[in-house]
Design a protein around this motif. Structure first.
Motif, PDB file in Angstrom:
ATOM      1  N   ALA A 139       0.821  -1.209   0.000  1.00 19.22           N
ATOM      2  CA  ALA A 139       0.000   0.000   0.000  1.00 19.22           C
ATOM      3  C   ALA A 139       0.854   1.258   0.000  1.00 19.22           C
ATOM      4  N   PRO A 143       0.223   2.906  -3.950  1.00 18.93           N
ATOM      5  CA  PRO A 143      -1.161   3.294  -3.607  1.00 18.93           C
ATOM      6  C   PRO A 143      -2.051   3.460  -4.840  1.00 18.93           C
ATOM      7  N   GLU A 144      -1.440   3.748  -5.982  1.00 13.74           N
ATOM      8  CA  GLU A 144      -2.220   3.902  -7.211  1.00 13.74           C
ATOM      9  C   GLU A 144      -2.714   2.574  -7.757  1.00 13.74           C
TER      10      GLU A 144
END
Length: 261
Positions: A139, A143-144
């Protein structure tokens, strides 16, 4: 359960060295859908192979159901199926195996997903213990790409209390004369492993577990028998060469061992 191997080539590590001819072992369950949006990543925990993790974490009509999701279970470095001290040729074998980190594991796993499967989105990353450390790292690093995480019994950073516990485990094994700085052959440091198992027995289960004598469900009539039946047997069967590099540290610096696996 069969394991596949993804060839990483000469793999640069966070600490600055290179793991030559690095390999990432993994297994998959279920089918990748046309939209490629049903992906679940389930990293292995300390001592676990992809088969171990898949059997414990997945199943029909369970949360991680291969009938609904395409589940990828990558094996962390040092855990027997991926590049490890025992299967890496000299001069990087055994006690000379390079230090690898949680970051390194996630970088390798990201390459597996993107290069081997063309995956750009991950529905969920979830696992237990050291697998939870990798879950947090996924994460943080991507995160994308990661829509959700579900870390179980793990942390993004290892607490001092855990470091103390792990230092005891390391000393238990390395104090065995048969350890030989990680260059043991057929004479495995069994005494050290059993000492580690006894330490883990007090960590892996809660105080109420022993107070209520739940160990009897495992066929043991005493605590001593439970350590022999369960903990000794568990760790003796593990790939012992992986233990050398599981050092207590921050989860974003070194591979972290928390609870079995």
């Amino acid at each position: 359960m069969e394991h596949a191997v993804f060839d990483l080539g000469d793999f640069p590590l966070q600490k600055g060295s290179v793991l030559p001819r690095a390999e990432l072992g993994y297994t998959t369950l279920g089918e990748l859908n046309d939209a490629r949006d049903n992906v679940v990543v389930c990293p292995t925990w300390f001592t676990a192979t992809p088969s171990d993790t898949a059997q414990w974490m997945t199943g029909a009509d369970r949360a991680l159901d291969p009938g609904r999701y395409f589940i990828i279970v990558p094996n962390h470095f040092g855990a027997a199926v991926s590049s490890s001290p025992r299967n890496t040729p000299p001069p990087f074998d055994r006690g000379r195996f390079p230090h690898v980190t949680t970051y390194d594991n996630v970088v390798a796993q990201h390459r597996l997903l993107t290069e081997e499967f063309g995956i750009e989105r991950i529905r969920l990353v979830s696992s237990w213990s050291m697998g939870a450390c990798q879950t947090y790292a996924w994460a943080a690093l991507h995160p994308e790409m990661v829509q959700a995480i579900a870390p179980i019994s793990g942390s993004a950073r290892t607490a001092d209390f855990n470091k103390v516990f792990l230092a005891g485990n390391i000393r238990a094994i390395t104090s065995d004369p048969d350890w030989n700085d990680g260059f043991y052959g057929d004479k495995v440091p069994i005494r050290g492993v059993k000492a580690m198992a006894a330490l883990y027995a007090g960590w892996g289960f809660s105080e109420p577990f022993y107070r209520q004598e739940e160990f009897r469900a495992f066929g043991a009539s005493t605590v001593e028998e439970f350590i022999d039946y369960f903990w000794d047997a568990f760790f003796i069967k593990c790939d012992l060469h992986q233990v050398r590099r599981q050092r207590p540290a921050r989860a974003d610096v070194d591979v972290v061992a928390q609870r079995p696996g």
